[in-house]
Design a protein around this motif. Sequence first.
Motif, PDB file in Angstrom:
ATOM      1  N   LYS A 101      -0.969 -39.626 -30.963  1.00  0.00           N
ATOM      2  CA  LYS A 101      -1.262 -41.050 -30.847  1.00  0.00           C
ATOM      3  C   LYS A 101       0.005 -41.860 -31.087  1.00  0.00           C
ATOM      4  O   LYS A 101       0.624 -41.769 -32.158  1.00  0.00           O
ATOM      5  CB  LYS A 101      -2.342 -41.440 -31.864  1.00  0.00           C
ATOM      6  N   GLU A 102       0.386 -42.648 -30.062  1.00  0.00           N
ATOM      7  CA  GLU A 102       1.545 -43.529 -30.168  1.00  0.00           C
ATOM      8  C   GLU A 102       2.747 -42.784 -30.740  1.00  0.00           C
ATOM      9  O   GLU A 102       3.387 -43.230 -31.701  1.00  0.00           O
ATOM     10  CB  GLU A 102       1.203 -44.770 -31.002  1.00  0.00           C
ATOM     11  N   ILE A 126      -4.140 -36.781 -26.119  1.00  0.00           N
ATOM     12  CA  ILE A 126      -2.882 -37.514 -26.014  1.00  0.00           C
ATOM     13  C   ILE A 126      -3.200 -38.945 -25.593  1.00  0.00           C
ATOM     14  O   ILE A 126      -3.470 -39.232 -24.434  1.00  0.00           O
ATOM     15  CB  ILE A 126      -1.937 -36.837 -25.004  1.00  0.00           C
ATOM     16  N   LYS A 127      -3.229 -39.865 -26.558  1.00  0.00           N
ATOM     17  CA  LYS A 127      -3.514 -41.275 -26.326  1.00  0.00           C
ATOM     18  C   LYS A 127      -3.369 -42.043 -27.625  1.00  0.00           C
ATOM     19  O   LYS A 127      -3.567 -41.462 -28.693  1.00  0.00           O
ATOM     20  CB  LYS A 127      -4.919 -41.471 -25.757  1.00  0.00           C
ATOM     21  N   ILE A 148      -7.501 -30.528 -22.841  1.00  0.00           N
ATOM     22  CA  ILE A 148      -6.370 -31.442 -22.979  1.00  0.00           C
ATOM     23  C   ILE A 148      -6.733 -32.726 -22.243  1.00  0.00           C
ATOM     24  O   ILE A 148      -7.044 -32.690 -21.056  1.00  0.00           O
ATOM     25  CB  ILE A 148      -5.065 -30.858 -22.395  1.00  0.00           C
ATOM     26  N   ASP A 149      -6.732 -33.854 -22.935  1.00  0.00           N
ATOM     27  CA  ASP A 149      -6.972 -35.155 -22.317  1.00  0.00           C
ATOM     28  C   ASP A 149      -5.732 -36.022 -22.476  1.00  0.00           C
ATOM     29  O   ASP A 149      -5.160 -36.117 -23.576  1.00  0.00           O
ATOM     30  CB  ASP A 149      -8.175 -35.856 -22.951  1.00  0.00           C
ATOM     31  N   ILE A 180      -6.273 -49.888 -16.244  1.00  0.00           N
ATOM     32  CA  ILE A 180      -5.319 -49.933 -15.135  1.00  0.00           C
ATOM     33  C   ILE A 180      -3.886 -49.643 -15.596  1.00  0.00           C
ATOM     34  O   ILE A 180      -3.023 -49.321 -14.787  1.00  0.00           O
ATOM     35  CB  ILE A 180      -5.393 -51.294 -14.422  1.00  0.00           C
ATOM     36  N   GLY A 181      -3.645 -49.725 -16.893  1.00  0.00           N
ATOM     37  CA  GLY A 181      -2.335 -49.352 -17.419  1.00  0.00           C
ATOM     38  C   GLY A 181      -2.013 -47.884 -17.212  1.00  0.00           C
ATOM     39  O   GLY A 181      -0.846 -47.482 -17.292  1.00  0.00           O
ATOM     40  N   ASP A 182      -3.044 -47.085 -16.908  1.00  0.00           N
ATOM     41  CA  ASP A 182      -2.818 -45.661 -16.669  1.00  0.00           C
ATOM     42  C   ASP A 182      -2.091 -45.393 -15.355  1.00  0.00           C
ATOM     43  O   ASP A 182      -1.807 -44.234 -15.029  1.00  0.00           O
ATOM     44  CB  ASP A 182      -4.149 -44.905 -16.695  1.00  0.00           C
ATOM     45  N   ARG A 183      -1.770 -46.438 -14.612  1.00  0.00           N
ATOM     46  CA  ARG A 183      -0.951 -46.258 -13.408  1.00  0.00           C
ATOM     47  C   ARG A 183       0.425 -45.680 -13.748  1.00  0.00           C
ATOM     48  O   ARG A 183       1.109 -45.140 -12.889  1.00  0.00           O
ATOM     49  CB  ARG A 183      -0.790 -47.585 -12.670  1.00  0.00           C
TER      50      ARG A 183
END
Length: 334
Positions: A101-102, A126-127, A148-149, A180-183
Motif C-alpha cells: 500500500k502506497e 497491490i493498492k 495477486i490483485d 479511471i486513474g487505473d489508466r
Amino acid sequence: MASLLPYGDVDFSLRAMAGRAEGFGRNAIGGLHGPLYFVTTLADDGPGSLRAGCRRKEPLWIVFEVSGTIHLSSYLSVSSYKTIDGRGQSIKLTGKGLRLKECEHIIVCNLQFEGGRGHDVDGIQIKPNSRHIWIDRCSLRDYDDGLIDITRQSTDITVSRCYFAQHDKTMLIGADPSHIGDRCIRVTIHHCFFDGTRQRQPRLRFGKVHLYNNYTRNWGIYAVCASVESQIYSQCNIYEAGIKKKTFEFYTEKAADKAEQKSGTIISEGDMFLNGAQPCLQTQHTEGCNMFHPSEYYPIWTMEPPSHSFKDVLQICAGWQSVCRPAEISTNLD
C-alpha cells in the motif's frame, strides 16, 4: 537445446536481483541499499518476525533463518524499499496475505501463499499508488479473493516465474470502471504457470499488460479477459484448453468519465493454442485502438517461441524453488 530462460545469473549473489526484472517492473531495487534483516521466528509478530521487518521504514533485504508456515492474523503491510527473499528456506504464508500500500521498490521472491481466508483477502494485494514492484518465483493458491490483485493506480510491476493453482479469480488488474486513474497501470507477466485456475489470468481494466512465455491450461471460463479500455499484448504464450475452449474474453463496461461502453483489446502474436483452445479475436476489438507495443517502454526481454518442450520447462521452473540462499557480496552495494 536448453530453453532460453531469464535471470540465469540472479542467484549468483544475494542482491543480484535488484533492478534486474524484465518488463515494467525493471527498476525495482527492493532493499538493495539496506542491511540484511534475519527472520528468526515463524511468529506473526514480535522480535525477529517477518512483520517486524516489513514495517520498518528503512531499506532492508529480508532473509529467513527458519522454514515453515507463518499464520498471518491480518494483512502484512510492506513498507518501501524492501526485499522479502525466501531463497534458501521453505516459507509459506497463510491466513492472510501481503499488502503493498502506497509503497515503492518492493521485491518478493520464492515464497508460498496458501489458504487465505476472509472478505477481500488476496495473496498479494497491490493498492493504492504503489510502483516499481517485482514478484518472482512465488507459488500461490486457494485464497478467498484474488491471488495477486493490482489496482488503484499501482503500476510498473513485473510478475515472473510464478505458479498459480486451485483458485477462481486469479489476477485482477484494474479495480472497476469508476477508477479511471487505473489508466496508468502497466504490468508485465512472464514465464508463469496458471494450472487449472478458473478465470482472470489476468482480467484487465484500463491499463497495459504484456504477457509472454506463460503457460495457461485447463481454465474454467476463459484464460485472459480485456475489459474497459484495456490493452493486452499476448506474445508467445501457451494456452491449453480443458473443457472450456474460449481463450480470450471481452467484457464491455463504461468508464466513469465516458458516455459509451467499451471493451478492451488483445493482440495475440506467436501464441500456441492447444487442445482446441479458441482465440476468438474479433475485429471490432482492435479497430481504431491505439494499442501499445512493449518496445515503446523497454528495449529487450527474454523470450522464445512456444513449444511442447518449453511447456515442460515452465512446469518445473515456475513457483517456489528449492534453491540455496546466495552469498552476500558487499561490492553489489557500491
